[in-house]
Design a protein around this motif. Sequence first.
Motif: not given
Length: 699
Positions: A472-474, A476-480, A504-508, A519-520
């Motif tokens: 699951t990709v998240i 903040g608190r939102q599931e994408l 695009s998202w960077e995996v944190t 992600v951010e």
Amino acid sequence: MSAADLHPVLLHHVVNTLEWPGLRPLQEEAVTPILRGDDALLLAPTAGGKTEAASFPLLTRAANERWQGMSVLYVCPLRALLNDLEPRLDKYSGWLGRRAQLWHGDTTQGQRRKMLIDPPEMLLTTPESLEAMLVSTKVDPREHFANVRAIVVDEVHSFAGDDRGWHLLAVLERLEKLAGHPIQRIGLSATVGNPDELLTWLQGSEADSRPASVVSPDVAPAGGSSAGDVTLDHVGSLSNAAKVISLLHVGEKRLVFCESRREVEELARNLRERDVTIFVSHSSLSFDERRRTEQAFAEARDCVIVSTSTLELGVDVGDLDRVIQINAPGAVASFLQRMGRTGRRSGTARNALFLTTTDDGLLQAAGLLRLWSRGYVEPISAPPSPRHIAAQQVLALCLQEGRVGKHVWSDWWRGLSIFGDQAPEIVDSLVESLYLESDGQMLFIGPETEERFGRRNFMDLVSVFTANPEFTVIEGRQELGAVDPLVLTRKVEGPRFIVLAARSWEVTHIDWKRRRCFVEPSDVPVKMRWVGEAAPLSYSLTRAEREILLGEDPDVTISKRADSKLAEIRDVHAAEVAAHGSVILRAGGETHWYTWAGARANATLIAGLPGIADETQRPENSRIRLLGPEVVKKLSDALDSSDWSAVLPAVSPGALDGLKFSEVLPRDLATSTVADRLADRPGARAVASEPRVQVIGHE
């Protein structure tokens, strides 16, 4: 009987609330058979009024015959479709003092408790939720389903084409036994090539003894210039496709279909870079994310939504102006569903623009449109040999009943065809492997079932499709949404980036134990590989590609670019096709037999030609690699003497992983089940009977 026989309150609201000038032909003609109690199949294009055609006469029956309690089930393949339908069906039900409510995986425990205490008269649900209710310790199925009189199966063709259809039929047989009376079955479908057979399939074990009606008065012609405005173009790349889409039909709402999540994300990102208002829908996005984007798209005007087949079915995304197809779907039926999204407003026509990005994509699109031009629509066929579903049903029945007699369990399905000659062998194997235990003459759940399926109240047992484990990709608190673990385990230099929802998202952070990926947002342009592969093409579609190579054109508008590229493709493949048979071509030190029969027929041919076809090859759609020119002389004799009805393609060990519940079957039955589904014996037989032309190419 006629539309005038509908309940007068319904007729009042049709005129005064809905403000309809009258019912559509399908809705008119469905009244008589449904009020009569017939099983029925209602056929119409997308947005053809099928929901009302089924629900209005059923609500009339319910009121006239004073059906009590939960009397109508409405089953859909998608939760999103159920969510769309619930307000409309609840409104219609409310006119007659009844209710329609949802029960699926997103329904809260509190809502379920209320419905168990006070059931709605119409329940909107999925087959998996029906099964979960049957096996739940919180539901008394004999009481809960005692009053069910009818079931509506929406998008029935999508069920019938895979194992969810077999599962649904088996569950319906159990429901009828619990209710103690027949349950009227009504299927809703888009155009199919074999409606009578589809209705017979839906009727299950009682097909020979129940009245049945196919209703299809206003099904539009499947193909030809009169059936829609269709254009075939070739643009060469997704980037060029984005450029064309950004410049065409500005100010209109456009729905773009792609055949993979990778294409969806890449095209959407290209469109966003061109300042196009863009939305995205595919199966790896979270439910909430998809609903947000679909709702936003429905309310917007000058915008584009890019989707996989998730928007092919009847989820409402508002009034569309254009449908654009990148390359081609694998079936005419899918194309009809997609094009049917357009032309709903008065004065507008159905339309579709094909933008192909590769040579193979153009050839497939041209072949598909060639079939459509002839009015061809694929027949819907249930997958053969559903032995694994039979095993799942025996386990589910033991969960439902607690204990089941060794010699009476089959009574629950009354000879439904999923329980073939191997049924006793399957049950014996379940006992031997401790999935079931036997105490005298009774069967009950064994320790292996508890261990393998017992988590989360046996939820994995009630679902017959296999979902890949995903993270699951998240933000903040939102599931994408979700991504395959391979995306997160491939070695990268520096930060790890992914693409989802056209961004695009960077995996944190990765929580491996809980399967979560945090992600951010990022501005780094990324290309991401999505796991999955294209399905093999059918015999009919591959044969249509051959017709294109032989010089035939589909009856659509073909752009100059597409026409020029098709001429190039025909030159490249000229030696691989012949007008009066298949081609054996020697070139580059190899010998290939160009069958143009589709991968399943070719897999069958390979299995039936040991020592002639290279058994190590992966089946292709167009050709088979032979073991050299010296075996060509043996080919004719082998083709003439083979019994194609008995040939089974080879099955790799990994292929069993894609068959849900394969582990509860004896190994040989699981393997033969998969092999049956890989085979196309009629296609193999057809190719085997054709003349063959030998061509010697350049060595």
